[in-house]
Design a protein around this motif. Structure first.
Motif, PDB file in Angstrom:
ATOM      1  N   ARG A  41      -3.995  -0.358   1.807  1.00 31.95           N
ATOM      2  CA  ARG A  41      -3.103  -0.051   0.694  1.00 31.95           C
ATOM      3  C   ARG A  41      -1.844  -0.920   0.770  1.00 31.95           C
ATOM      4  O   ARG A  41      -1.386  -1.470  -0.226  1.00 31.95           O
ATOM      5  N   LEU A  42      -1.315  -1.049   1.978  1.00 38.51           N
ATOM      6  CA  LEU A  42      -0.137  -1.897   2.158  1.00 38.51           C
ATOM      7  C   LEU A  42      -0.466  -3.357   1.855  1.00 38.51           C
ATOM      8  O   LEU A  42       0.289  -4.045   1.167  1.00 38.51           O
ATOM      9  N   ALA A  81      -0.491  -3.901  -1.715  1.00 40.97           N
ATOM     10  CA  ALA A  81       0.863  -3.905  -2.263  1.00 40.97           C
ATOM     11  C   ALA A  81       1.504  -5.275  -2.044  1.00 40.97           C
ATOM     12  O   ALA A  81       2.173  -5.811  -2.928  1.00 40.97           O
ATOM     13  N   LEU A  82       1.285  -5.837  -0.875  1.00 42.03           N
ATOM     14  CA  LEU A  82       1.855  -7.143  -0.584  1.00 42.03           C
ATOM     15  C   LEU A  82       1.233  -8.219  -1.469  1.00 42.03           C
ATOM     16  O   LEU A  82       1.934  -9.020  -2.086  1.00 42.03           O
ATOM     17  N   ARG A 100      -0.358  -7.954  -4.366  1.00 46.57           N
ATOM     18  CA  ARG A 100      -0.016  -7.802  -5.782  1.00 46.57           C
ATOM     19  C   ARG A 100       1.420  -8.184  -6.044  1.00 46.57           C
ATOM     20  O   ARG A 100       1.759  -8.645  -7.122  1.00 46.57           O
ATOM     21  N   LEU A 159       9.091  -7.065   5.095  1.00 46.71           N
ATOM     22  CA  LEU A 159       8.889  -6.062   4.042  1.00 46.71           C
ATOM     23  C   LEU A 159      10.092  -5.986   3.118  1.00 46.71           C
ATOM     24  O   LEU A 159       9.955  -5.772   1.916  1.00 46.71           O
ATOM     25  N   ARG A 167      10.129  -6.372  -0.779  1.00 42.25           N
ATOM     26  CA  ARG A 167      10.713  -5.392  -1.702  1.00 42.25           C
ATOM     27  C   ARG A 167      11.554  -6.109  -2.756  1.00 42.25           C
ATOM     28  O   ARG A 167      11.447  -5.824  -3.949  1.00 42.25           O
ATOM     29  N   ILE A 185       9.279  -7.804  -5.247  1.00 43.22           N
ATOM     30  CA  ILE A 185       8.695  -6.861  -6.205  1.00 43.22           C
ATOM     31  C   ILE A 185       9.724  -6.501  -7.268  1.00 43.22           C
ATOM     32  O   ILE A 185       9.424  -6.459  -8.450  1.00 43.22           O
ATOM     33  N   GLN A 214       9.500  -6.965 -11.226  1.00 46.86           N
ATOM     34  CA  GLN A 214       9.680  -5.873 -12.184  1.00 46.86           C
ATOM     35  C   GLN A 214      10.638  -6.273 -13.289  1.00 46.86           C
ATOM     36  O   GLN A 214      10.412  -5.991 -14.460  1.00 46.86           O
ATOM     37  N   LEU A 243       8.952  -8.704 -15.582  1.00 45.56           N
ATOM     38  CA  LEU A 243       7.919  -8.020 -16.353  1.00 45.56           C
ATOM     39  C   LEU A 243       8.539  -7.203 -17.483  1.00 45.56           C
ATOM     40  O   LEU A 243       7.991  -7.133 -18.582  1.00 45.56           O
ATOM     41  N   ARG A 264       1.458  -0.179 -11.510  1.00 42.48           N
ATOM     42  CA  ARG A 264       0.966  -0.546 -10.185  1.00 42.48           C
ATOM     43  C   ARG A 264       2.085  -1.067  -9.312  1.00 42.48           C
ATOM     44  O   ARG A 264       2.184  -0.770  -8.129  1.00 42.48           O
ATOM     45  N   LEU A 265       2.944  -1.887  -9.937  1.00 41.96           N
ATOM     46  CA  LEU A 265       4.048  -2.474  -9.186  1.00 41.96           C
ATOM     47  C   LEU A 265       4.994  -1.391  -8.674  1.00 41.96           C
ATOM     48  O   LEU A 265       5.512  -1.478  -7.555  1.00 41.96           O
ATOM     49  N   ALA A 266       5.201  -0.372  -9.490  1.00 41.20           N
ATOM     50  CA  ALA A 266       6.069   0.728  -9.062  1.00 41.20           C
ATOM     51  C   ALA A 266       5.453   1.435  -7.859  1.00 41.20           C
ATOM     52  O   ALA A 266       6.152   1.773  -6.896  1.00 41.20           O
ATOM     53  N   ASP A 302       3.398   0.052  -5.739  1.00 41.82           N
ATOM     54  CA  ASP A 302       3.460  -0.879  -4.619  1.00 41.82           C
ATOM     55  C   ASP A 302       4.854  -0.882  -3.999  1.00 41.82           C
ATOM     56  O   ASP A 302       5.005  -0.965  -2.781  1.00 41.82           O
ATOM     57  N   LEU A 303       5.853  -0.783  -4.869  1.00 41.14           N
ATOM     58  CA  LEU A 303       7.224  -0.725  -4.361  1.00 41.14           C
ATOM     59  C   LEU A 303       7.397   0.495  -3.464  1.00 41.14           C
ATOM     60  O   LEU A 303       7.967   0.408  -2.372  1.00 41.14           O
ATOM     61  N   THR A 338       5.092   2.088  -1.803  1.00 41.53           N
ATOM     62  CA  THR A 338       4.338   1.856  -0.568  1.00 41.53           C
ATOM     63  C   THR A 338       5.165   1.034   0.412  1.00 41.53           C
ATOM     64  O   THR A 338       5.254   1.365   1.600  1.00 41.53           O
ATOM     65  N   VAL A 339       5.768  -0.026  -0.088  1.00 40.01           N
ATOM     66  CA  VAL A 339       6.544  -0.911   0.776  1.00 40.01           C
ATOM     67  C   VAL A 339       7.806  -0.204   1.280  1.00 40.01           C
ATOM     68  O   VAL A 339       8.147  -0.287   2.465  1.00 40.01           O
TER      69      VAL A 339
END
Lengths: 148, 148
Positions: A57-58, A61-62, A64, A93, A97, A100, A104, A107, B106-108, B110-111, B113-114
């Motif tokens: 899962r991590l 996340a990385l 993506r 990490l 962060r 990401i 966001q 996006l 998804r990004l939210a 993932d954030l 998770t991180v």
DNA sequence: GCTTGCGCTGGAGTCCACTCCAGCGGTTAG
DNA sequence: CTAACCGCTGGAGTGGACTCCAGCGCAAGC
């Protein structure tokens, strides 16, 4: 009993379905060191337990968040080093962060751009106008309203 | 006077800097039909006016939202068809809007998770523990605190 | 005993989206 | 005049991230 669950660990197919990654990709990730070696059942097949799924899962996340495979690999190598690498892992990490959050922000802008354009087309269709603001004939207006 | 501005249109280098795309990519986008033909100055060089820049902005929004080059090209071809394709173009943009929203969701995640993982490491460092919850020796604790 | 279905390995192949020339032309600076 | 910059074109090359076998083993169902 299928591979979906067997005393709390999942088979590769089930994991592929849950994660959206392909079976090939899961094997490839492991070969490439994006996952620590996955445990095997007595038949030599991969069994993903909760720890493996959490790690995956991590990794997702990385990835993506735009982190290249090589960097994920570096993170995984550090994880194998134990407690001494905690600080470095945390830095990595934290950089992720930030990445990401930047994504966001972009996006959100992109969403606005697209929504604005949708509203623009909606307006032209409602009013039966072409891109230059001139009225279109009835045949074109019908086409104009036609969705794909 | 550089290429930055000349009666309201920008040279390729300035556009590259503003958009984050490379000069090569801008030319390639045009060749591949992701942009309508860009106008040229009297010397044959590209001059991007406001319309071109606006279009480019939309193209970037589509690409970043994950739309493949081929689909952007399809959109651009439709744009050349005029008013009759408004409905179809809008549908495509609506699908893209949905795609962006999914990506945001998804990004939210993932954030989260991180961030969770960062907090976890912070906690281990603060308390001088290894991944198994055992206290680490002083030398390791010092390494643990060491950032990259 | 067969065949069907999954999974395994190692290696090769593919796809996408750029990225990088070579060879040329026009403009500006010295 | 010459050199230093830009930018142009068409085409070739690259890097990253998978994706697709061939050939094998094991277990279940008929």
């Amino acid at each position: 009993m299928t591979s979906t669950t067997e005393h709390g660990s999942a088979g590769i197919r089930a994991v592929a379905e849950r994660t959206g990654l392909s079976v090939d990709t899961l094997r490839w990730y492991e070969r490439e060191g994006l996952l620590p070696r996955v445990e095997r059942g007595p038949d030599g097949r991969r069994r993903y337990d909760d720890a493996a799924l959490g790690f995956l899962r991590l990794v997702q996340a990385l990835r993506r968040g735009g982190m290249p495979v090589a960097e994920v690999r570096a993170f995984v190598r550090m994880s194998a080093e134990g407690a001494a690498s905690h600080g470095r892992r945390m830095s990595l990490l934290e950089r992720q962060r930030a990445a990401i959050r930047r994504q966001q922000a972009r996006l959100a802008e992109d969403l606005l751009t697209v929504e604005e354009k949708i509203a623009h087309y909606q307006d032209l269709i409602d009013r039966g106008l072409d891109c230059g603001g001139e009225p279109v004939d009835e045949a074109t207006a019908a086409l104009q309203r036609r969705r794909c």
